[in-house]
Design an enzyme around this catalytic site. Sequence first.
Site, PDB file in Angstrom:
ATOM      1  CB  CYS A   1      -0.865   0.049   1.252  1.00 27.99           C
ATOM      2  SG  CYS A   1      -2.065  -1.277   1.378  1.00 27.99           S
TER       3      CYS A   1
ATOM      4  N   GLY B   1      -1.192   0.292  -4.955  1.00 18.61           N
ATOM      5  CA  GLY B   1      -2.503  -0.224  -4.578  1.00 18.61           C
ATOM      6  C   GLY B   1      -3.584   0.396  -5.424  1.00 18.61           C
TER       7      GLY B   1
ATOM      8  CG  ASN C   1       3.015   0.085   3.092  1.00 18.89           C
ATOM      9  OD1 ASN C   1       4.174   0.366   2.815  1.00 18.89           O
ATOM     10  ND2 ASN C   1       2.472  -1.048   2.710  1.00 18.89           N
ATOM     11  N   GLY C   2       1.559  -2.009   5.416  1.00 20.28           N
ATOM     12  CA  GLY C   2       2.318  -3.061   6.064  1.00 20.28           C
ATOM     13  C   GLY C   2       1.427  -4.067   6.730  1.00 20.28           C
TER      14      GLY C   2
ATOM     15  CB  CYS D   1      10.844  -5.121   1.941  1.00 22.34           C
ATOM     16  SG  CYS D   1      10.165  -6.197   0.670  1.00 22.34           S
TER      17      CYS D   1
ATOM     18  CE1 TYR E   1       5.690  -6.405  -9.902  1.00 27.34           C
ATOM     19  CE2 TYR E   1       4.895  -6.300  -7.648  1.00 27.34           C
ATOM     20  CZ  TYR E   1       4.642  -6.323  -8.998  1.00 27.34           C
ATOM     21  OH  TYR E   1       3.360  -6.248  -9.455  1.00 27.34           O
TER      22      TYR E   1
ATOM     23  CB  SER F   1       8.256  -4.559 -12.483  1.00 27.49           C
ATOM     24  OG  SER F   1       7.694  -5.765 -12.944  1.00 27.49           O
TER      25      SER F   1
ATOM     26  CG  ASP G   1       9.547 -11.237 -14.934  1.00 25.96           C
ATOM     27  OD1 ASP G   1       9.471 -10.018 -14.687  1.00 25.96           O
ATOM     28  OD2 ASP G   1       8.556 -11.992 -14.889  1.00 25.96           O
ATOM     29  CG  ASP G   2       9.979  -8.185 -11.466  1.00 23.29           C
ATOM     30  OD1 ASP G   2       9.476  -8.607 -10.416  1.00 23.29           O
ATOM     31  OD2 ASP G   2       9.306  -7.992 -12.502  1.00 23.29           O
TER      32      ASP G   2
ATOM     33  CB  CYS H   1       7.070 -12.429   3.172  1.00 25.60           C
ATOM     34  SG  CYS H   1       7.149 -10.851   4.013  1.00 25.60           S
TER      35      CYS H   1
ATOM     36  CB  CYS I   1      14.209  -7.922   4.875  1.00 24.63           C
ATOM     37  SG  CYS I   1      13.388  -9.519   5.083  1.00 24.63           S
TER      38      CYS I   1
ATOM     39  CB  CYS J   1      11.039 -14.160   0.657  1.00 26.02           C
ATOM     40  SG  CYS J   1      11.528 -12.672  -0.167  1.00 26.02           S
TER      41      CYS J   1
END
Length: 457
Positions: free
Chosen positions: A12, A38, A112-113, A246, A252, A293, A355-356, A392, A440, A443
Amino acid sequence: MLAELRGLNEACGVFGVWNHPRASQITYYALHSLQHRGQEGAGIVATDGETLRIRKGQGLVAEVFTAEYIDKLAGSAAIGHVRYSTGGINGFENVQPLLFRSQNGDFAIAHNGSVTNAGILRGMLEEEGSIFQTDSDAEILAHLAKRGGSSPLPRRLMDALARLTGAYAFVMLKEDALYVALDPLGIKPLSLGRLGGGFVVSSETCAFDLIGAEFVRDVEPGEFIIIDEQGVHSRRFARSGQDALCTMEYVYFSRPDSNLKGLNVHTARKKLGKALAAEFPLAADVVTGVPDSSLSAAIGYAEATGIPYELGLIKSRYVGRTFIEPSQSLREQGVKLKLSAVRKVVEGKRVVMVDDSLVRGTTGRRITALLKEAGALEVHILIASPTIKYPCCYGMDTLSTDELAAAKQSVEELRIMLGADSLGFLSVESTREVFPCGLCLACYTGEYPAREVEEHV
Ligand code: 5GP
Ligand code: SF4
Ligand code: MG
């Protein structure tokens, strides 16, 4: 389509402005530049110093607001939000900001989050008598702060924030102050800027460029900022000793014209593409990206290898959310949405398709088929980030490990699934080398930054 595209999300966008004669207009424009974060809902709360007024709705910023609505949101301070739902109730009640009216004055929150201990806190609050109207973590913060006794609101908010775990960026508005808070690990992006005699805060710096604001600094992990008549005051509600933005923001989520931790997103993606070239120097005729992206990474790969960068794929910009999906049989007949291959560019060519990221593998599989149908001789897929093997834990995840294509399959198995001639992922080491800041990478590595806050202050 939307469900298929949903991967690691919850990107968001939040924005706030303090001391500008046209605060709601500024917020409206800023939300346009955050629209990529968003598209399911948008809202603005503005204050004239006496009361808080709200307008919000489901849909795009341009669908929710008219000039008339913006004019009604009078005042010199405002906060705004664009929403990307993470599942659950996706209705109007969850569109932000949330506005709370109380005898002590009005208060609005946008965030956001994802608060990872939201369930526990919600259960505890309900047992103590709270009733919730939304699924939103912002409502939990409001309830916690309201229960904080007779201390001033900033103190109560800081105490409440210290009880939240996870990743979050909050902007909050009262008649006489704008508050800003970032999670103790700094997982979410949030930047502070100056606009005329006032201040702005935004999930991404691209909003500053659009409204003519000057970047001041990034908000610090665990920082609580009070912006009021006296200026900007910085406090800490927590210290984690870690900085863990992140990585997916670079890879992305964020817009290429934004800067995160001083590094431009387009530049970072180009570097990821160059690092890919060092790891996978393929023999090919053209390099192409998947709009939008991965274009920066594809350009980086092309620059480093000397293989020409071409527009091998075109995205239709006008496929709206209300577009009726072709049925399976029509799709099989070749009715394609969103992406088309440029036959003249790829026919008879060995194509490197950058691709990303790869989440479920849906995009990669479709694009390989598209390129081959358009006559590509070979399709080599290179992903400008490492294999996503772990969920994640910071709320960006709507996927279980089972749904992550790379969690259970080898790269060779994935290559077969995608139908590609070769497949490569950027290594974690190369990814780390691209970035100047603490990140971070959980993932990819399964090493989650410390979730416990070391010290409350
Ligand atoms: P997949 O198609 O493999 O499930 O997802 C990866 C592709 O979807 C990439 O092309 C990426 O640009 C796009 N994408 C769409 N939404 C997201 C998201 O929330 N996270 C990530 N990492 N990629 C996404
Ligand atoms: Fe971002 Fe870390 Fe979550 Fe991956 S695990 S999406 S890098 S916050
Ligand atoms: Mg993509």
